[in-house]
Design a protein around this motif. Structure first.
Motif, mmCIF file in Angstrom:
data_model
loop_
_atom_site.group_PDB
_atom_site.id
_atom_site.type_symbol
_atom_site.label_atom_id
_atom_site.label_comp_id
_atom_site.label_asym_id
_atom_site.label_seq_id
_atom_site.Cartn_x
_atom_site.Cartn_y
_atom_site.Cartn_z
ATOM 1 N N VAL A 196 0.839 -1.203 0.000
ATOM 2 C CA VAL A 196 0.000 0.000 0.000
ATOM 3 C C VAL A 196 0.873 1.252 0.000
ATOM 4 C CG1 VAL A 196 -1.660 1.328 1.353
ATOM 5 C CG2 VAL A 196 -1.954 -1.139 1.105
ATOM 6 N N GLU A 197 1.906 1.242 0.859
ATOM 7 C CA GLU A 197 2.802 2.392 0.909
ATOM 8 C C GLU A 197 3.540 2.569 -0.415
ATOM 9 O OE1 GLU A 197 5.359 1.677 4.180
ATOM 10 O OE2 GLU A 197 3.809 2.017 5.716
ATOM 11 N N THR A 198 3.935 1.436 -1.012
ATOM 12 C CA THR A 198 4.635 1.520 -2.297
ATOM 13 C C THR A 198 3.727 2.105 -3.377
ATOM 14 O OG1 THR A 198 6.000 -0.398 -1.714
ATOM 15 C CG2 THR A 198 5.878 0.199 -4.038
ATOM 16 N N LYS A 199 2.454 1.641 -3.368
ATOM 17 C CA LYS A 199 1.504 2.194 -4.337
ATOM 18 C C LYS A 199 1.311 3.688 -4.122
ATOM 19 C CE LYS A 199 -1.176 -2.010 -5.272
ATOM 20 N NZ LYS A 199 -2.521 -2.646 -5.159
ATOM 21 N N GLU A 200 1.207 4.070 -2.837
ATOM 22 C CA GLU A 200 1.042 5.499 -2.554
ATOM 23 C C GLU A 200 2.280 6.281 -3.003
ATOM 24 O OE1 GLU A 200 0.288 5.618 1.586
ATOM 25 O OE2 GLU A 200 -1.816 4.986 1.423
ATOM 26 N N LYS A 201 3.456 5.709 -2.708
ATOM 27 C CA LYS A 201 4.680 6.384 -3.145
ATOM 28 C C LYS A 201 4.756 6.454 -4.665
ATOM 29 C CE LYS A 201 7.497 5.106 0.882
ATOM 30 N NZ LYS A 201 8.675 4.331 1.338
ATOM 31 N N LEU A 202 4.343 5.325 -5.319
ATOM 32 C CA LEU A 202 4.371 5.309 -6.779
ATOM 33 C C LEU A 202 3.416 6.341 -7.345
ATOM 34 C CD1 LEU A 202 5.451 3.965 -9.326
ATOM 35 C CD2 LEU A 202 3.620 2.268 -9.148
ATOM 36 N N ALA A 203 2.216 6.428 -6.712
ATOM 37 C CA ALA A 203 1.255 7.432 -7.174
ATOM 38 C C ALA A 203 1.815 8.837 -6.982
ATOM 39 C CB ALA A 203 -0.074 7.273 -6.422
ATOM 40 N N ALA A 204 2.481 9.038 -5.826
ATOM 41 C CA ALA A 204 3.078 10.351 -5.579
ATOM 42 C C ALA A 204 4.197 10.643 -6.579
ATOM 43 C CB ALA A 204 3.616 10.418 -4.145
ATOM 44 N N ILE A 205 5.004 9.600 -6.864
ATOM 45 C CA ILE A 205 6.091 9.774 -7.833
ATOM 46 C C ILE A 205 5.528 10.086 -9.216
ATOM 47 C CG2 ILE A 205 7.956 8.565 -9.046
ATOM 48 C CD1 ILE A 205 8.517 7.076 -6.436
ATOM 49 N N GLU A 206 4.456 9.319 -9.578
ATOM 50 C CA GLU A 206 3.835 9.572 -10.881
ATOM 51 C C GLU A 206 3.248 10.977 -10.942
ATOM 52 O OE1 GLU A 206 1.042 6.447 -11.285
ATOM 53 O OE2 GLU A 206 2.512 4.963 -11.988
ATOM 54 N N ALA A 207 2.596 11.378 -9.813
ATOM 55 C CA ALA A 207 2.038 12.731 -9.783
ATOM 56 C C ALA A 207 3.152 13.773 -9.885
ATOM 57 C CB ALA A 207 1.236 12.937 -8.496
ATOM 58 N N LEU A 208 4.257 13.508 -9.152
ATOM 59 C CA LEU A 208 5.386 14.433 -9.216
ATOM 60 C C LEU A 208 5.989 14.467 -10.613
ATOM 61 C CD1 LEU A 208 7.360 16.305 -7.778
ATOM 62 C CD2 LEU A 208 8.706 14.296 -7.143
ATOM 63 N N GLN A 209 6.114 13.264 -11.219
ATOM 64 C CA GLN A 209 6.653 13.217 -12.572
ATOM 65 C C GLN A 209 5.751 13.951 -13.545
ATOM 66 O OE1 GLN A 209 9.589 12.067 -13.345
ATOM 67 N NE2 GLN A 209 9.392 12.497 -15.530
ATOM 68 N N ASP A 210 4.424 13.742 -13.368
ATOM 69 C CA ASP A 210 3.469 14.427 -14.232
ATOM 70 C C ASP A 210 3.568 15.937 -14.043
ATOM 71 O OD1 ASP A 210 1.118 14.309 -16.077
ATOM 72 O OD2 ASP A 210 0.101 15.225 -14.360
ATOM 73 N N ALA A 211 3.721 16.343 -12.747
ATOM 74 C CA ALA A 211 3.850 17.772 -12.475
ATOM 75 C C ALA A 211 5.130 18.330 -13.095
ATOM 76 C CB ALA A 211 3.842 18.014 -10.968
#
Length: 661
Positions: free
Chosen positions: A403-418
């Motif tokens: 779950v934490e990895t998914k959240e981190k991945l989502a955050a990373i993807e959001a950061l990458q998208d940003a």
């Protein structure tokens, strides 16, 4: 006189009545004993003391004298109660006796005769020296019908002095031997088989405690195997010295493996530091007990130290079980139950050593076998439950980690998208900035012409009015065009999400092309810069042309005005020529100057945005021309010679009508 006393005592004693079939009797109630501290008596001397107070009746139900180096003499009388001759077996259940002798003392009439040795064992004798291959010592004797005789037994033991003495008929004895062996081997076989399966299975699950558990159960089984006499019979029949002392070293291994198993199960180093130090102390003590037993085994105090160590280790088992339950460890209750199960036979065994004659070692041994089986099951369940608990904890930890990895991945993807959106925004801003810079640069050219014309505003003539009107008209169209391009549109927002947005693309749409005379551009550019060139003392000539081109008029105007503006700005003496000529299907618009000229490296550099040549400038002129030409589909080329001047030409498509298409 002494012989008469013997005869009188013998006549007044009540012998054990022996039967021929299925006979079994405990001889202890009929036994009197004498302790020979100095080993000074012979059989004849001991026999003379039987009727005296030196021989005392056994006060307990079991013959047991605790730990001592003394030799013991036992006396009992038996009688064949039938009218037929018969044979019986005298069974002595202490397999660890160092010395043992049994004498049959026949009685004729009212007199006891000379003792006859029917069994002899000395320290150092191999198992093969026994007349009957049995784990315990057996003496066979025969009696005539109604014959009465005495049994004189002498023995010593460094390990334990408890001696269970039975008289059995041969049929009962052999049936009992087969039954005992089958029972004992079955229990031990099931225990070891179950332990082996459990250890293999649990070790496959990567449980270190399972390995120690297996060693612990095997050591316990070996201890029982040895105390029952099977060790000397099957494992080391030719090592009598080792057999006499093996109980304590094996017990030390049993204790150490149990401590390590308990220590590993509760993970004492991590969860219970104080208890861990107690475990380590027990392990060290067990190791010292094992080593020193080879030299100190015969001393009585050493055996009491071994008993204290056994109590200490047993207490730690229970303490580990309590700690596991209090901590809520998976499998802790099973472990605690197993520790209580193992405590019971150990405490009974220790009590039997501390209180000689109160408990039968045979019964304790039988109980220990069953207790060991139940304990093995409990400990195996404890390990299995603990592994399941660990698996559940690992699964839960893994789930949380996922779950934490998914959240981190989502955050990373959001950061990458940003970051990507920010990068595209920066690119768009750069393009808007370049457009504004280009516009500002282009505005400078008509403004310069306006300034030159305004200097002559006092003497306005028709030509000046036309020049001012043309410049203002061009300036108005230029500003309007660039303001439209710099205003964000819906397509700009779409570009923000386009991963292929490029800095090189400053305008989103190619301006529409139209057919028009090239003289429109040439004449307007000439009117814009002719006065400025003359003011600098330069010759300026625009060659008239009737050729038609297909292009965006404003774009082509910007290209040519930039080229002429640069020529006027950087040419100090000489002249500037503006004209065009045909080149296939293109019209080649050229600007010639007699300026300082450039090397090829300098030409390549100034074609890049914001790169200045040796003569200075904004670094945008030629870069703007190059970009505009590329956007319009024109071919732009520069030929320059240092010290002689430069030629700038732009190949513009000829109008289709002019080409006859």
């Amino acid at each position: 006189m002494l012989l008469g006393a013997v005869q009188a005592w013998g006549a007044s004693s009540t012998p054990l009545q022996l039967q021929h079939r299925n006979f079994h009797s405990d001889l202890a109630p009929h036994i009197r004993y004498l302790i020979d501290e100095d080993w000074a008596l012979s059989a004849e001397q001991a026999l003379k003391l039987v009727p005296t107070d030196d021989f005392k009746p056994v006060e307990t139900s079991i013959v047991d004298f605790g730990f001592t180096k003394a030799r013991f003499w036992l006396w009992a009388e038996v009688q064949n109660a039938s009218r037929a001759p018969g044979a019986w077996n005298l069974v002595l259940s202490n397999p660890l006796s160092d010395t043992l002798s049994v004498y049959l003392v026949p009685m004729t009439g009212e007199r006891f005769g000379k003792p006859v040795e029917i069994l002899s064992h000395r320290a150092g004798e191999a198992f093969a020296a026994r007349a009957l291959a049995y784990r315990n010592y057996v003496a066979t004797f025969r009696l005539a019908p109604n014959e009465r005789a005495g049994l004189l037994i002498t023995y010593s033991s460094k390990a334990a002095t408890q001696q269970l003495v039975y008289v059995e008929s041969p049929d009962y004895f052999f049936a009992q031997v087969n039954q005992e062996d089958m029972h004992n081997f079955l229990v031990l076989g099931v225990l070891l088989g179950m332990t082996l399966v459990s250890v293999i299975y649990l070790t496959a699950l990567r449980s270190r405690a399972a390995l120690y558990y297996g060693i612990y159960i095997c050591a316990a089984a070996l201890y029982l195997f040895q105390t029952d006499g099977y060790g000397f019979q099957f494992l080391w029949p030719n090592w009598p010295q080792w057999n006499a002392m093996a109980v304590i070293p094996i017990g030390a291994v049993w204790a150490a493996s149990g401590l390590q198993f308990a220590r590993s199960f509760v993970d004492a180093p991590k969860n219970h530091p104080t208890l861990n130090w107690l475990f380590i102390a027990g392990l060290i003590a067990s190791g010292l007990m094992f080593i020193t037993s080879f030299w100190l085994f015969e001393t009585p105090w050493f055996k009491f130290v071994a008993l204290v160590l056994a109590v200490y280790c047993t207490s730690l088992y229970v303490a580990a079980g309590i700690a596991a339950v209090r901590r809520g460890q998976a499998g802790g209750r099973f472990f605690f139950a197993g520790s209580l199960i193992v405590v019971a036979p150990i405490l009974f065994g220790l009590t039997s050593y501390a209180l000689p004659g109160q408990f039968s070692q045979d019964l304790i041994g039988h109980g220990a076998r069953y207790a060991l089986g139940l304990e093995g099951i409990a400990f195996a369940l404890a390990i299995f439950a603990n592994l399941l608990g660990i698996r559940r904890e690992r699964d839960e930890a893994m789930r949380r980690e996922i779950v934490e990895t998914k959240e981190k991945l989502a955050a990373i993807e959001a950061l990458q998208d940003a970051k990507e959106k920010h990068s595209r925004a920066v690119q768009l801003a750069e393009r808007r900035r370049d457009q504004l810079a280009t516009t500002a640069h282009d505005i400078q050219q008509p403004l310069a012409s306006l300034r030159m014309a305004m200097q002559q505003v006092k003497n306005l003539e028709g030509l000046d009015q036309e020049k001012i009107a043309g410049s203002l008209s061009y300036l108005d169209q230029l500003i309007d065009r660039n303001l439209q391009q710099t205003r964000p549109t819906a397509s700009d927002h779409g570009e923000m999400d386009d991963h292929h947005a490029s800095f090189a693309t400053l305008s989103q749409h190619k301006p529409p092309a139209e057919d028009f005379p090239v003289s429109v551009v040439l004449n307007n550019v000439a009117r814009m810069f002719e006065a400025e060139a003359h003011a600098k003392g330069l010759g300026f000539r625009a060659v008239p042309s009737s050729r038609q081109v297909t292009a965006d008029p404003i774009g082509l105007m910007r290209i040519v005005s930039n080229l002429v503006s640069n020529a006027v700005k950087y040419t100090k003496t000489g002249r500037i020529l503006l004209g065009c000529r045909s080149a296939g299907n293109h019209v080649l618009i050229e600007v010639h100057d007699t300026g300082p000229g450039m090397t090829q490296e300098e030409v390549d550099r100034v074609l890049k945005p914001y790169e200045k040549g040796e003569t200075g400038g904004t670094g945008l002129g030629l870069a703007v021309v190059s970009r505009l030409a590329r956007e319009q589909g024109f071919v732009f080329d520069v030929t320059s010679t240092p010290g002689q001047g430069s030629v700038f030409n732009v190949a513009v498509p000829m109008a289709k009508q002019a080409r006859g298409v």
